[in-house]
Design an enzyme around this catalytic site. Structure first.
Site, PDB file in Angstrom:
ATOM      1  N   GLU A  35      56.685  23.298  49.111  1.00  0.00           N
ATOM      2  CA  GLU A  35      57.480  24.376  48.517  1.00  0.00           C
ATOM      3  C   GLU A  35      57.083  25.723  49.108  1.00  0.00           C
ATOM      4  O   GLU A  35      56.673  26.630  48.406  1.00  0.00           O
ATOM      5  CB  GLU A  35      57.391  24.356  46.978  1.00  0.00           C
ATOM      6  CG  GLU A  35      56.000  24.368  46.427  1.00  0.00           C
ATOM      7  CD  GLU A  35      55.932  24.203  44.898  1.00  0.00           C
ATOM      8  OE1 GLU A  35      56.836  23.609  44.288  1.00  0.00           O
ATOM      9  OE2 GLU A  35      54.936  24.675  44.344  1.00  0.00           O
ATOM     10  N   ARG A  58      53.204  45.088  49.629  1.00  0.00           N
ATOM     11  CA  ARG A  58      52.053  44.290  50.065  1.00  0.00           C
ATOM     12  C   ARG A  58      50.919  45.133  50.659  1.00  0.00           C
ATOM     13  O   ARG A  58      49.754  44.899  50.324  1.00  0.00           O
ATOM     14  CB  ARG A  58      52.483  43.197  51.047  1.00  0.00           C
ATOM     15  CG  ARG A  58      53.429  42.151  50.429  1.00  0.00           C
ATOM     16  CD  ARG A  58      53.676  40.951  51.329  1.00  0.00           C
ATOM     17  NE  ARG A  58      52.527  40.088  51.416  1.00  0.00           N
ATOM     18  CZ  ARG A  58      51.646  40.069  52.386  1.00  0.00           C
ATOM     19  NH1 ARG A  58      51.807  40.844  53.441  1.00  0.00           N
ATOM     20  NH2 ARG A  58      50.610  39.276  52.356  1.00  0.00           N
ATOM     21  N   CYS A  86      54.183  59.132  44.528  1.00  0.00           N
ATOM     22  CA  CYS A  86      53.033  59.925  44.100  1.00  0.00           C
ATOM     23  C   CYS A  86      51.863  58.987  43.814  1.00  0.00           C
ATOM     24  O   CYS A  86      51.389  58.862  42.681  1.00  0.00           O
ATOM     25  CB  CYS A  86      53.396  60.739  42.867  1.00  0.00           C
ATOM     26  SG  CYS A  86      54.824  61.781  43.156  1.00  0.00           S
ATOM     27  N   GLU A  87      51.454  58.284  44.837  1.00  0.00           N
ATOM     28  CA  GLU A  87      50.411  57.259  44.768  1.00  0.00           C
ATOM     29  C   GLU A  87      49.755  57.243  46.135  1.00  0.00           C
ATOM     30  O   GLU A  87      50.447  57.028  47.136  1.00  0.00           O
ATOM     31  CB  GLU A  87      51.060  55.872  44.596  1.00  0.00           C
ATOM     32  CG  GLU A  87      51.263  55.365  43.208  1.00  0.00           C
ATOM     33  CD  GLU A  87      49.989  55.170  42.430  1.00  0.00           C
ATOM     34  OE1 GLU A  87      48.940  54.895  43.055  1.00  0.00           O
ATOM     35  OE2 GLU A  87      50.039  55.317  41.208  1.00  0.00           O
TER      36      GLU A  87
HETATM   37  C1  LIG Z   1      54.642  31.457  45.346  1.00  0.00           C
HETATM   38  C2  LIG Z   1      54.650  29.999  45.224  1.00  0.00           C
HETATM   39  C3  LIG Z   1      55.089  29.218  46.289  1.00  0.00           C
HETATM   40  C4  LIG Z   1      55.449  29.793  47.621  1.00  0.00           C
HETATM   41  O1  LIG Z   1      54.347  30.378  48.238  1.00  0.00           O
HETATM   42  P1  LIG Z   1      54.479  30.897  49.747  1.00  0.00           P
HETATM   43  O2  LIG Z   1      53.165  31.578  49.982  1.00  0.00           O
HETATM   44  O3  LIG Z   1      55.620  31.856  49.749  1.00  0.00           O
HETATM   45  O4  LIG Z   1      54.709  29.727  50.594  1.00  0.00           O
HETATM   46  C5  LIG Z   1      55.169  27.861  46.106  1.00  0.00           C
HETATM   47  N1  LIG Z   1      54.819  27.292  44.939  1.00  0.00           N
HETATM   48  C6  LIG Z   1      54.376  28.015  43.897  1.00  0.00           C
HETATM   49  C7  LIG Z   1      54.011  27.323  42.648  1.00  0.00           C
HETATM   50  C8  LIG Z   1      54.275  29.385  44.005  1.00  0.00           C
HETATM   51  O5  LIG Z   1      53.831  30.098  42.973  1.00  0.00           O
END
Ligand SMILES: *Cc1c(COP(=O)(O)O)cnc(C)c1O
Length: 418
Positions: A273, A311, A342-343
């Site tokens: 994922e 980031r 303003c940071e």
């Molecule tokens: C954020 C997240 C991802 C994706 O992470 P990447 O660093 O974008 O690949 C996958 N699974 C879960 C549970 C997440 O919280």
């Protein structure tokens, strides 16, 4: 050190775009996103039913999601909004993974209605789901290995992370599912974020394959899929090397053949994922230089700010910056590149060597395609920028317009101030 990162467009192209869509804006490269999806699919083509569920939170734009779907990806959601987005682009059922945590019943409800795979974050959620929305036939658990794994910088140590089941809870949880008549089982973990060492993912596969075998031995349960999570990193710095996906795929294949196959547990689906590695390298924040300032340091002021890309300010993350038209100029000026919040942490780069920058020069902030626009905010009354898609045919499509002040004020009632 002078080093460059390639760009899929040149100054003239971006100037023409900026005439129509004022800076700052995000620009995504369709061809790059598609290519990356294909490389990942190719690396796991040995695995029947392989799928990367794209982590929608990385780039929650339906037009981007659609590209990923066309390349065979599913969606990984953790909130109702992300489920709605997935449904809008036609993803339903087991094409959607719902990996949430601390989840309210109404979000489980939304996931159930879509038929998404429920990936539970805690053992108490078995009964919570059963009582609130009913258990589906397929349930997955998120494993937190605790001190058994080191974790990495962004995600931190597993034993300090709020996510997942302990190992003992996994066994107890699957036993509970069995007793409740659940028929199908998944196993998930996510122990890395922005990890560039490919062997980390091989070790994660080893850990999950081992669990699958032990769960089968102890409970007689056949796990149907292992979800190795996301977290494949991207080379933010010019000297970083991308993860060799083909190598990772092959190593996991070898492990599968050494462990899962002899245990008689083939087929076991392997899924991922990832969000960042899919879109991260293919999104750019384009901004114009509007000011210079010289006090104790030299500053280049741009028209984007931390509200567009947090980031660097939030994690101290490095994002490479190219000055369009000056790609080959000597990077002989040390500056902080700053926005207008303003940071004082509203800086895209600190003491960075760049070519001399003039007002109206266009700066491209690289690798902003994931967790970039999505993490945008409106503090200080800053508006979120437009998102544009540079299509494979060279045309540009606006896939999200820039916010207006009407958007910003839409949620307050001014009627008593007339
Ligand atoms: C954020 C997240 C991802 C994706 O992470 P990447 O660093 O974008 O690949 C996958 N699974 C879960 C549970 C997440 O919280």
């Amino acid at each position: 050190m002078s080093s460059t990162k390639p760009l899929p467009f040149d100054e003239a192209t971006v100037r023409a775009i900026a005439e129509k869509y004022p800076t700052p804006f995000y620009l995504y490269d369709e061809a790059g996103i598609r290519n990356t999806c294909r490389q990942l699919n190719e690396a796991f083509s040995w695995s029947e039913g392989f799928r990367n569920y794209f982590a929608v939170k990385a780039t929650p734009n339906p037009h981007i999601l659609k590209l990923a779907i066309e390349e065979g990806l599913g969606a990984d959601c953790s909130s109702k909004a992300e489920l709605i987005l997935s449904e809008k682009v036609g993803l339903t059922g087991e094409q959607v993974m719902f990996t949430s945590n601390n989840t309210p019943a109404w979000e489980y409800q939304a996931a159930r209605e879509l038929g998404a795979i429920l990936n539970l974050d805690d053992i108490t959620h078995i009964e919570f789901v059963e009582q609130s929305v009913g258990l589906p036939e397929l349930v997955s658990f998120r494993y937190n290995p605790g001190s058994a794994r080191a974790g990495n910088v962004i995600i931190g140590k597993p034993e300090e992370a709020k996510y997942g089941f302990t190992e003992q809870q996994l066994f107890d949880g699957y036993r509970m599912l069995q007793e409740k008549g659940v028929q199908r089982f998944g196993l998930h973990t996510m122990v890395a974020s922005n990890e560039l060492d490919g062997s980390f993912f091989v070790e994660t596969a080893r850990m999950l394959f081992d669990l699958v075998i032990r769960i089968h031995q102890e409970l007689g349960i056949r796990i149907e899929f292992t979800n190795l999570g996301g977290g494949i990193g991207i080379p933010y710095r010019p000297e970083d090397k991308a993860v060799d996906l083909a190598w990772v795929g092959n190593e996991i294949k070898a492990l599968y053949e050494q462990t899962i196959v002899p245990a008689g547990l083939d087929p076991l689906r392997v899924v991922l994922e990832n969000g960042r590695m899919i879109t991260g390298p293919h999104g750019y924040l384009v901004t114009s230089c509007i000011h210079h300032k010289e006090i104790y340091r030299k500053y280049v002021g741009v028209d984007a700010c931390m509200a567009n890309l947090m980031r660097p300010g939030m994690y101290g993350a490095y994002h490479h910056i190219s000055v369009l038209g000056k790609e080959d100029a000597a990077a002989d000026t040390v500056v902080d590149v700053v926005g207008s919040l303003c940071e004082n942490n509203d800086k895209f780069a600190i003491q960075r060597s760049l070519p001399p920058i003039n007002r109206d020069d266009l700066l491209v902030i690289h690798d902003a395609g994931a967790h970039g626009h999505a993490m945008g905010f409106q503090y200080n009354g800053k508006l979120r920028s437009a998102e544009l898609l540079l299509k494979a045919d060279g045309n540009v499509e606006q896939i999200r317009r820039a916010e207006t002040y009407d958007d910003y004020f839409a949620t307050v009632d001014f009627s008593s101030f007339q």
